[in-house]
Design an enzyme around this catalytic site. Structure first.
Site, PDB file in Angstrom:
ATOM      1  N   HIS A 186       0.828  -1.211   0.000  1.00 50.36           N
ATOM      2  CA  HIS A 186       0.000   0.000   0.000  1.00 50.36           C
ATOM      3  C   HIS A 186       0.864   1.264   0.000  1.00 50.36           C
ATOM      4  CE1 HIS A 186       0.541  -0.152   4.484  1.00 50.36           C
ATOM      5  NE2 HIS A 186       0.463   1.163   4.362  1.00 50.36           N
TER       6      HIS A 186
ATOM      7  N   ASP B  44       0.532  -7.917   2.383  1.00 51.88           N
ATOM      8  CA  ASP B  44       0.685  -6.528   1.949  1.00 51.88           C
ATOM      9  C   ASP B  44       2.145  -6.126   1.724  1.00 51.88           C
ATOM     10  OD1 ASP B  44      -0.048  -3.949   1.268  1.00 51.88           O
ATOM     11  OD2 ASP B  44      -0.115  -3.250   3.341  1.00 51.88           O
TER      12      ASP B  44
ATOM     13  N   SER C  32       4.602   2.872   7.788  1.00 51.75           N
ATOM     14  CA  SER C  32       4.314   1.623   7.079  1.00 51.75           C
ATOM     15  C   SER C  32       5.468   1.249   6.154  1.00 51.75           C
ATOM     16  CB  SER C  32       3.034   1.765   6.251  1.00 51.75           C
ATOM     17  OG  SER C  32       1.915   1.845   7.087  1.00 51.75           O
TER      18      SER C  32
END
EC number: 3.4.21.-
Length: 942
Positions: free
Chosen positions: A176, A209, A276
């Protein structure tokens, strides 16, 4: 395209920098030369000017390189305070929420508009965790592999540089984050563009992810980014996560990471917005990938990305090959098809992930792949029971059917052994005996497991050029290869086999020889009867991952259908291999093939063994042997059979290796140190004083070994190793298979030996068994002492020894007295291709070593290991320096027996393993083994 352009520009820049630096140096040298008529101080000034000028050019080139690569400075901007938790109601102020600013945590009062959105939000991106505080850092304190990721001027997340098995460097980050159109890598305030770089692997599942991106080395190097190791997370682990407002304003937080399932990690580590994609570091290794938060549980989320690559097995290198020390109790056990079905029937839910096209199914503790579900596993027949649950009476042959085995001992249906037979695709057909003398061989069909038909190597030009300096090289060449060479050499060797009956004094010789060997203790899994399957699996896995197995070697027939090396097979089909070993050990202990007189073909059909792959060893041969077609053949047993032999005979072999100096067999002997040579020489000199020594050379030893010699060897193994009943039966059955083999050629052709006997050179037992059999032969002809390393021996002199050896079925082509000094003391012996004397062991086969070295790009250190003790070493080094193969101090002459590593001799590689404790057993005898009319041995109670 962008990455390609950047890479080309970087190459041009490097060449430019080198040229300008050299030009500056040349100018300065010219300036210094022009001043030669001036005082020396002016010359020194000229040199100083050259250094300064060179530094200026390098600095300019560095700036130019950054300009060419598009390097820019990172824009720092003030960051607002971030809300990092759910709002709570405070009667004094209304709704408040935890926030963070400049690395400090505090509560903020939320306005009604913010409260509306915050109270309805289900999940925040990041989370503060109690007792995990942010620690401000200097940029130099962050891991070298950590990079900030920018989408133009906005910080989107973090990533790291990891290395694949192909040497390629990859960017690892959260998918992402990458999908925000990452355009720049940033480190220490510098940014470099990376747009257009291809994705190598990824997973869009929210629990995983991750993305792996191929980034050119130039981008990494201009920023000074290092490479991190990737390791699997081991249970509960303390990790550190890094992040910040930009690449220079950084923080870290430490906490505990735990596995929820094999792929999903939860951490109690504080993170903030924009973190992230940051790795979870444990010491200097990456053990996970931070993804976001799960506020309902008060934890942050991460991916056990190393586990994902362990499943995919091709993109990156995972340093830790074992996920847990005890995988049977750990939450990451890989399931076979049947167990997976059972779990579904038990109501256990599985989550499905997709990793670069590979479907993975995982529960909280177990996982499997769609590929693995197509591989069936052993399934007990209805009404039967697992063999590990059998009692003592079930170990007799009459209990085969209750143990879920058909007559003959082969598990059928969904068994691992059944799968091996299916993979091999055997087509059995009797095409008759193919030779008329010696050991008869029958053409028995073909298998679908084929190997590459290689051509004969040409002699290297460097070897030809060296023949004038070393005429001995003219007598060597490479042997032919392929099935034609294999069958020709096989028939040549088999033609010299002569079967003879066991001598009358065999039992006495066994008793006398056995007393000279140490005793050992079986592996613990064999000592408890009935056997426990879990104990066997644990022991087999221990052997496979201990370094004992040559991972580069071929797995043999039929596992070569899965992979070309042991490493590949273990990587992709270890459950199948392990289960096959367990089943084969059980099958060997459940039947006595001697009572059925099973043929080699039947042994393979019943799953008791695999065919022995035959191939020509690629080592220099004498031209005489090449003209005769007498190539050295390797009889390679399969990986499964090798593991079976290591399970049964490993402790005894290891004990003999560790105690080589005190028993007649010398596979553990080394000759690289003066102390080792002295130990061997003292033993030989002492034995020679009791009775003069002799050196014997047995021609074609492996191809003349008799069945009764192999039975004698296994009987001593059983006695010395204190084998329990089931283990003894398995050992006897394994030796029956070893002496009644089906051979396979490179082209898949199957040949069966029609008489028992012959040593298989690729067996784990070859070195140990050959040594003991060679000492037994000396005992049988009346030699008072003997030492042996395989078929090489030095023994006490026996009159008319060649004739006596011939009566045992062995051709003794040379038998010479050991040279002595005038006073009668031992002068020297030839043993294991070494000429050994007091304080010296010199390799006699130096031409073969030099031939191999000159035939390829080998390191001189490997040559020095073998030849440093040779009298010709000085001449060899001088020649290699003259032709440019050695430079500097490489190959400096050493004193006798000071080579940098062990001299390569048969079995010596195993000598350096940890010694195994010898296990004393009293009151043992060989009375249970007596030769029958056929010359075979019977175990009492069968």
């Amino acid at each position: 395209m962008g990455c390609s352009v950047v890479g080309n520009c970087k190459s041009v820049m490097l060449m430019s920098r080198m040229s300008w630096s050299k030009l500056a140096l040349l100018i300065s040298v010219a300036m210094a030369a022009a001043m030669t008529d001036s005082p020396p101080t002016l010359i020194c000034m000229g040199i100083l000017v050259s250094v300064v000028l060179n530094w200026i050019v390098c600095a300019v080139c560095e700036e130019a390189s950054e300009l060419i690569l598009g390097v820019s400075l990172e824009t720092t901007r003030p960051s607002p305070a971030r809300v990092i938790g759910e709002p709570v109601f405070d009667p004094r102020y209304g709704y408040v929420a935890p926030a963070i600013y400049d690395g400090k945590s505090f509560d903020v009062i939320l306005p009604i508009s913010a409260l509306s959105s915050a109270s309805t939000r289900k999940e925040t991106v990041e989370m503060a965790v109690e007792n995990s505080r942010l620690q401000p850092l200097e940029s130099s304190q962050t891991p070298k592999s950590l990079v900030a990721l920018y989408s133009q001027d906005l910080l989107s997340g973090w990533g790291s540089r990891i290395k694949g098995p192909d040497g390629q460097e990859y960017l690892l980050t959260a998918l992402h984050v990458w999908e925000t159109n990452i355009s720049h890598l940033c480190k220490d305030g510098k940014k470099v563009p990376i747009s257009g770089c291809p994705i190598v692997a990824s997973s869009a599942d929210s629990d995983l992810d991750f993305v792996l991106v191929s980034v050119p080395k130039n981008a990494w190097s201009v920023l000074g980014v290092g490479v991190a190791r990737l390791e699997l997370l081991k249970r509960r682990t303390v990790v550190t996560v890094y992040g910040g407002l930009d690449s220079k304003t950084t923080y870290c937080a430490t906490g505990v990471a735990e596995l929820e399932n094999p792929f999903r990690i939860v951490t109690k580590v504080t993170t903030t917005g924009g973190w992230s994609g940051s790795p979870l570091y444990h010491k200097d290794a990456i053990v996970g990938l931070h993804l976001g938060a799960r506020p309902s549980a008060g934890v942050n989320r991460a991916c056990n990305v190393a586990m994902a690559f362990r499943v995919v097995r091709k993109f990156v290198t995972v340093e830790n090959s074992e996920l847990y020390p005890d995988q049977s109790s750990g939450p990451a056990r890989e399931l076979d098809a049947e167990t997976y079905t059972e779990r579904l029937e038990q109501g256990i839910a599985f989550t499905e992930y997709n990793i670069s096209g590979i479907t993975v199914k995982t529960s909280d503790r177990e996982w499997t792949t769609a590929e693995a579900l197509r591989v069936a596993r052993y399934k007990p027949l209805g009404g039967g029971k697992a063999w590990g649950d059998s009692d003592d009476e079930d170990t007799q042959e009459t209990a085969i059917r209750p143990l879920n085995l058909p007559a003959g001992g082969l598990p059928t249906g969904q068994s691992a052994l059944g799968q091996l037979i299916e993979y091999a695709g055997y087509v059995w057909r009797d095409e008759g005996i193919i030779n008329s003398n010696g050991m008869p061989f029958r053409s028995a069909g073909k298998s679908s497991c084929r190997f590459r038909e290689a051509v004969c190597r040409a002699v290297h030009r460097d070897v030809r050029a060296a023949e004038t300096e070393f005429p001995e090289l003219k007598e060597l060449a490479w042997p032919s290869r392929g099935s034609k060479a294999e069958i020709g050499s096989l028939l040549f060797q088999a033609g010299r086999f002569e079967r003879v009956e066991a001598p009358a004094n065999l039992q006495l010789a066994i008793t006398n020889l056995q007393a000279q060997y140490p005793r050992s203790r079986p592996r613990s899994c064999f000592r408890r009867e009935p056997w426990c399957r879990e104990d066997f699996v644990a022991e087999i896995e221990k052997i496979a991952h201990s370094g004992e197995i040559n991972l580069k070697a071929s797995p043999g027939v039929p596992l070569a259908e899965i992979g070309v090396s042991n490493q590949q097979v273990i990587d992709v089909a270890w459950p199948l291999v392990c289960e096959a070993v367990v089943e084969r050990l059980h099958a060997l202990a459940s039947v006595d093939p001697r009572q059925h007189d099973w043929s080699p073909e039947e042994l393979v059909k019943r799953g008791l063994c695999d065919p022995v792959r035959l191939f020509v060893k690629q080592e220099p041969h004498s031209r005489q042997k090449i003209e005769q077609g007498r190539f050295r053949l390797i009889s390679s047993v399969s990986l499964v059979d090798q593991l079976v032999e290591r399970m049964l005979f490993g402790p005894q072999n290891t004990t003999e290796i560790a105690l080589w100096h005190s028993n007649p067999s010398k596979p553990g002997m080394g000759l690289s140190k003066a102390s080792q040579v002295a130990l061997l020489w003292e033993d030989l000199a002492r034995k020679h004083q009791t009775h003069p020594g002799a050196m014997a050379d047995i021609s074609g030893f492996d191809w003349s070994v008799q069945d009764w010699e192999l039975w004698a060897d296994v009987s001593m193994r059983i006695e010395l190793g204190s084998f329990p009943a089931l283990m003894a039966k398995a050992a006897i059955s394994r030796f029956y298979c070893l002496m009644n083999a089906t051979f396979q050629l490179t082209n898949g052709e199957l040949l069966t030996q029609e008489l028992p006997g012959l040593m298989k050179s690729g067996s784990y037992c070859t070195s140990s068994s050959n040594s003991r059999i060679r000492c037994l032969m000396a005992e049988l002809i009346g030699s008072p002492w003997c030492i042996a390393m395989g078929d090489d021996s030095v023994e006490g002199w026996v009159d008319d020894a060649p004739r006596k050896y011939s009566a045992l079925g062995h051709l003794c082509k040379e038998y010479e007295a050991c040279p002595v000094l005038p006073n009668g003391d031992l002068k020297e012996v030839s043993f294991c291709s070494h000429l050994i004397s007091k304080g010296r062991a010199e390799l006699e086969t130096w031409p073969k070593c030099l031939f191999r070295y000159l035939s390829g790009p080998h390191d001189v250190e490997s040559l020095e290991m073998e030849l440093s003790s040779s009298r010709r070493w000085g001449q060899i080094v001088r020649y290699l320096r003259r032709i440019g193969r050695v430079s500097g101090n490489d190959g400096e002459e050493r004193s006798s027996n000071e080579s940098p590593a062990t001299t390569k001799t048969q079995g010596s590689a195993a000598a350096w393993g940890p010694p195994q404790e010898a296990w004393p057993v009293d009151g043992a005898s060989l009375s249970t083994f007596e030769p029958s009319s056929s010359g075979w041995f019977h175990l009492e109670g069968w």
